[in-house]
Scaffold this motif. Structure first.
Motif, PDB file in Angstrom:
ATOM      1  N   TRP A  40       0.813  -1.213   0.000  1.00 35.25           N
ATOM      2  CA  TRP A  40       0.000   0.000   0.000  1.00 35.25           C
ATOM      3  C   TRP A  40       0.849   1.267   0.000  1.00 35.25           C
ATOM      4  O   TRP A  40       0.301   2.375   0.062  1.00 35.25           O
TER       5      TRP A  40
ATOM      6  N   LEU B  53      -2.326   6.373  -0.845  1.00 33.97           N
ATOM      7  CA  LEU B  53      -2.905   7.314   0.119  1.00 33.97           C
ATOM      8  C   LEU B  53      -2.787   8.750  -0.387  1.00 33.97           C
ATOM      9  O   LEU B  53      -3.758   9.518  -0.376  1.00 33.97           O
TER      10      LEU B  53
ATOM     11  N   VAL C   8      -9.442   6.118   2.470  1.00 32.05           N
ATOM     12  CA  VAL C   8      -8.322   6.550   3.312  1.00 32.05           C
ATOM     13  C   VAL C   8      -8.310   5.835   4.659  1.00 32.05           C
ATOM     14  O   VAL C   8      -7.271   5.315   5.078  1.00 32.05           O
TER      15      VAL C   8
ATOM     16  N   LEU D 225      -6.989   2.309   4.174  1.00 31.32           N
ATOM     17  CA  LEU D 225      -5.559   2.287   3.888  1.00 31.32           C
ATOM     18  C   LEU D 225      -4.739   2.542   5.147  1.00 31.32           C
ATOM     19  O   LEU D 225      -3.724   1.871   5.398  1.00 31.32           O
ATOM     20  N   LEU D 226      -5.171   3.499   5.935  1.00 29.07           N
ATOM     21  CA  LEU D 226      -4.441   3.804   7.167  1.00 29.07           C
ATOM     22  C   LEU D 226      -4.435   2.612   8.115  1.00 29.07           C
ATOM     23  O   LEU D 226      -3.448   2.354   8.804  1.00 29.07           O
TER      24      LEU D 226
ATOM     25  N   ALA E 139      -0.738   1.890   5.304  1.00 24.27           N
ATOM     26  CA  ALA E 139      -0.321   3.031   4.498  1.00 24.27           C
ATOM     27  C   ALA E 139       0.508   3.983   5.351  1.00 24.27           C
ATOM     28  O   ALA E 139       0.152   4.283   6.493  1.00 24.27           O
TER      29      ALA E 139
ATOM     30  N   ALA F 195       0.166  13.381   3.283  1.00 22.09           N
ATOM     31  CA  ALA F 195      -1.282  13.297   3.069  1.00 22.09           C
ATOM     32  C   ALA F 195      -2.010  14.413   3.820  1.00 22.09           C
ATOM     33  O   ALA F 195      -3.013  14.949   3.340  1.00 22.09           O
TER      34      ALA F 195
END
Length: 367
Positions: free
Chosen positions: A272, A282, A294, A297-298, A302, A314
């Motif tokens: 990622w 991201l 988002v 992903l976090l 990410a 980001a």
């Protein structure tokens, strides 16, 4: 073909759906009626009556657009388009074009394919039937998109399982591009049968079309097509199980936000933090203001501190682009540093102030 601006009056009449004005304009300027754009516009909106007026005035049913898309009227009528759903008018437009000399095998459009393949991509059964009735032919790539297993096996024996088309796309890539699985009488099972035929014949699962993305070559694999074009979860899982590299699909999966696909890629080692044009997935989601995935992903690794070529994280991009405060909170909650400077020395708060992002300013000032 006309090079002047007279065709614009015809395009305006098409946009208004005004058959009378179109006929009058075509009669007064026959050269303009032969320009590629009016007939392309009429095909796009599915107006067979307007197409007939233009053809009567000398328009070419096999014209090729002068834009980078390089559409033909047939392709323009049937190419899948997110904001213009197909309707009965498009069926009539295709019938009109075929009846008046449109070549059912003419490769055109942004993907340089014959109309039948666009019809398969969009799972437009009516278009497929019309084209085949009109004599449309197909090779190994069409057989893969139509899930025609008998023809596919015969073509594999004749030309080889990884036979490329003019742009280097293999039958496996075409199969993954197909939307025919969406038809109730077809389903994913048929697509998976097609995949099995290709893999048993030795198809290279990670061959790709070379697509330019900025200054970089993007590897457009079969898995990427299944993810980005079709969100075909069953096929995505099958390709991954067969060893497909998940790398180039991470950006599309993030944009699509389909958690089944995201989870499948993650289970098979997706990175990622893979970069394309200097951005991670991201960063890319926030850059394009598509932040829905988002939080996922976090939560799945990410890097919140990753920076783009301008040194922006980001959080910088979220403040700059006007992304909802909820996402700024999520970034900070996962360790984003509000005091971190970008490449020009600006913090996220500085950027939010520069752009007048009042809600972002209020949140960042509260930290």
């Amino acid at each position: 073909m006309a090079n002047g601006s007279g065709y614009k009056a015809l395009c305006a009449a098409v946009a208004d759906g005004d058959q009378v004005t179109l006929r009058e304009a075509a009669a007064s300027d026959p050269q303009a009626a032969r320009h590629w754009k009016p007939i392309m516009d009429a095909a796009f909106v599915g107006r067979a009556d307007l197409i007939a007026v233009l053809l009567d005035a000398g328009a070419d049913p096999n014209a090729i657009a002068g834009t980078p898309g390089r559409h033909s009227p047939l392709v323009r009528a049937m190419q899948p388009h997110a904001t213009i759903p197909k309707h009965a008018g498009h069926d009539a437009a295709v019938d009109m074009l075929l009846a008046r000399g449109a070549d059912p095998d003419l490769a055109a459009g942004p993907h340089g394919m014959p109309p039948l393949l666009y019809a398969a991509m969009g799972a437009f059964e009516g278009f497929v039937d019309r084209l085949r009735t009109a004599g449309a032919r197909y090779d190994i790539h069409g057989a893969a998109m139509l899930y025609d297993l008998d023809t596919l096996r015969a073509e594999i024996a004749r030309v080889g399982v990884d036979s490329p088309d003019a742009r280097g796309r293999t039958p496996l890539q075409h199969m993954a591009w197909s939307g025919m699985w969406k038809l109730p009488q077809v389903g994913s099972e048929r697509a998976l049968e097609c995949l099995a035929v290709l893999l048993e014949a030795g198809a290279d699962i990670d061959l790709f079309e070379r697509m330019m993305e900025g200054d970089e070559v993007f590897p457009a694999t079969a898995l990427w097509r299944a993810v980005s074009w079709q969100e075909h979860v069953a096929l995505v899982r099958a390709l991954l199980a067969a060893g497909a590299d998940p790398r180039s699909s991470v950006f599309s999966a993030g944009f699509g936000g389909n958690e089944e696909i995201l989870e499948a890629l993650h289970a098979h080692g997706a990175d990622w933090n893979w970069r394309l044009n200097g951005r991670t997935p991201l960063l890319d989601l926030i850059h394009w203001r598509k932040p829905g995935a988002v939080p996922w992903l976090l939560a799945h690794g990410a890097d919140v501190a990753a920076t783009d070529p301008d040194g922006r994280t980001a959080l910088h991009l979220a403040a700059l682009r006007g992304v909802k405060v909820d996402y700024l909170e999520s970034l900070v909650g996962h360790g984003a540093d509000p005091a971190a400077p970008d490449g020009a020395g600006h913090t996220a708060l500085d950027l939010a102030r520069q752009k007048g992002r009042a809600k972002a300013v209020a949140y960042l000032e509260s930290l």
